[in-house]
Write a protein that holds these residues in place. Structure first.
Motif, PDB file in Angstrom:
ATOM      1  N   ASP A 250       0.877  14.304 -35.038  1.00  0.00           N
ATOM      2  CA  ASP A 250       0.132  15.490 -34.650  1.00  0.00           C
ATOM      3  C   ASP A 250      -0.872  15.125 -33.564  1.00  0.00           C
ATOM      4  OD1 ASP A 250       1.312  17.648 -36.063  1.00  0.00           O
ATOM      5  OD2 ASP A 250       0.332  17.002 -37.897  1.00  0.00           O
ATOM      6  N   TRP A 251      -1.902  15.927 -33.379  1.00  0.00           N
ATOM      7  CA  TRP A 251      -2.807  15.761 -32.243  1.00  0.00           C
ATOM      8  C   TRP A 251      -3.515  14.412 -32.262  1.00  0.00           C
ATOM      9  CZ3 TRP A 251      -7.934  14.795 -32.800  1.00  0.00           C
ATOM     10  CH2 TRP A 251      -8.525  15.086 -34.037  1.00  0.00           C
TER      11      TRP A 251
ATOM     12  N   SER B 238      -2.592  17.819 -27.980  1.00  0.00           N
ATOM     13  CA  SER B 238      -1.208  18.199 -28.314  1.00  0.00           C
ATOM     14  C   SER B 238      -0.421  18.579 -27.071  1.00  0.00           C
ATOM     15  CB  SER B 238      -1.185  19.365 -29.306  1.00  0.00           C
ATOM     16  OG  SER B 238      -1.644  18.943 -30.563  1.00  0.00           O
TER      17      SER B 238
ATOM     18  N   LEU C 240       1.290  22.873 -35.536  1.00  0.00           N
ATOM     19  CA  LEU C 240       0.856  23.011 -34.142  1.00  0.00           C
ATOM     20  C   LEU C 240      -0.429  23.821 -34.020  1.00  0.00           C
ATOM     21  CD1 LEU C 240       1.784  21.928 -31.454  1.00  0.00           C
ATOM     22  CD2 LEU C 240       3.109  24.005 -31.121  1.00  0.00           C
TER      23      LEU C 240
ATOM     24  N   VAL D  80       5.433  16.887 -34.936  1.00  0.00           N
ATOM     25  CA  VAL D  80       4.575  18.054 -35.133  1.00  0.00           C
ATOM     26  C   VAL D  80       4.712  18.540 -36.571  1.00  0.00           C
ATOM     27  CG1 VAL D  80       4.084  20.412 -34.398  1.00  0.00           C
ATOM     28  CG2 VAL D  80       4.871  18.728 -32.726  1.00  0.00           C
TER      29      VAL D  80
ATOM     30  N   GLN E 193      -4.574  21.320 -32.708  1.00  0.00           N
ATOM     31  CA  GLN E 193      -4.146  20.787 -31.419  1.00  0.00           C
ATOM     32  C   GLN E 193      -5.031  19.693 -30.839  1.00  0.00           C
ATOM     33  OE1 GLN E 193      -3.497  24.069 -28.734  1.00  0.00           O
ATOM     34  NE2 GLN E 193      -2.141  25.097 -30.164  1.00  0.00           N
TER      35      GLN E 193
ATOM     36  N   TYR F  98       6.878  12.314 -30.666  1.00  0.00           N
ATOM     37  CA  TYR F  98       5.693  13.027 -31.122  1.00  0.00           C
ATOM     38  C   TYR F  98       6.124  13.953 -32.247  1.00  0.00           C
ATOM     39  CZ  TYR F  98       1.566  16.044 -30.925  1.00  0.00           C
ATOM     40  OH  TYR F  98       0.426  16.757 -31.232  1.00  0.00           O
TER      41      TYR F  98
ATOM     42  N   GLY G  36      -1.965  12.129 -29.937  1.00  0.00           N
ATOM     43  CA  GLY G  36      -1.627  12.752 -28.665  1.00  0.00           C
ATOM     44  C   GLY G  36      -1.818  11.896 -27.429  1.00  0.00           C
TER      45      GLY G  36
END
Length: 126
Positions: free
Chosen positions: A2-3, A68, A34, A31, A37, A29, A6
């Motif tokens: 997840d973020w 994200s 979402l 998720v 972010q 990546y 990132g």
């Protein structure tokens, strides 16, 4: 993932690979949600993260940094937690403003949904 992860694909894309490091490494990546972010208002991405203008553009979304968004653009593959969620995050309702970036990955055949869960039929002793 997840973020929180990132920056990994961003740094691979703009810092490491161009300088001959991790040139064969690939980044997925994942998720899970979402809606979260990693958005930070009031930061200059060039200065704060030490990245070039192009990378800063991948980080910027409106008046904030969005980790994200950068990951969706720079990751080699994007994995969602299910095939249904992979479809959902391509819509305005499920994409939370990032659906165009998700759809770009899907169009490039770089978005996949993998159903998570426990397989109660598998028996390692057999």
């Amino acid at each position: 993932n997840d973020w929180q992860a990132g920056l990994v694909p961003l740094y691979l894309c703009y810092k490491f690979r161009p300088n001959g490091t991790y040139t064969q490494a690939r980044c997925m990546y994942v998720v899970h949600n979402l809606g979260y972010q990693g958005q930070y208002h009031g930061y200059n991405a060039n200065h704060f993260f030490g990245v070039c203008n192009e990378a800063a553009g991948d980080l910027a979304r409106g008046d904030c940094v969005n980790l994200s968004k950068a990951a969706l653009i720079c990751a080699d593959r994007v994995i969602a937690v299910s095939p249904n969620y992979a479809n959902e995050i391509q819509t305005p309702a499920g994409g939370f403003g990032l659906q165009d970036f998700v759809r770009a990955k899907a169009h490039a055949l770089r978005l996949h949904g993998i159903l998570n869960g426990i397989d109660d039929c598998w028996n390692p002793s057999k």
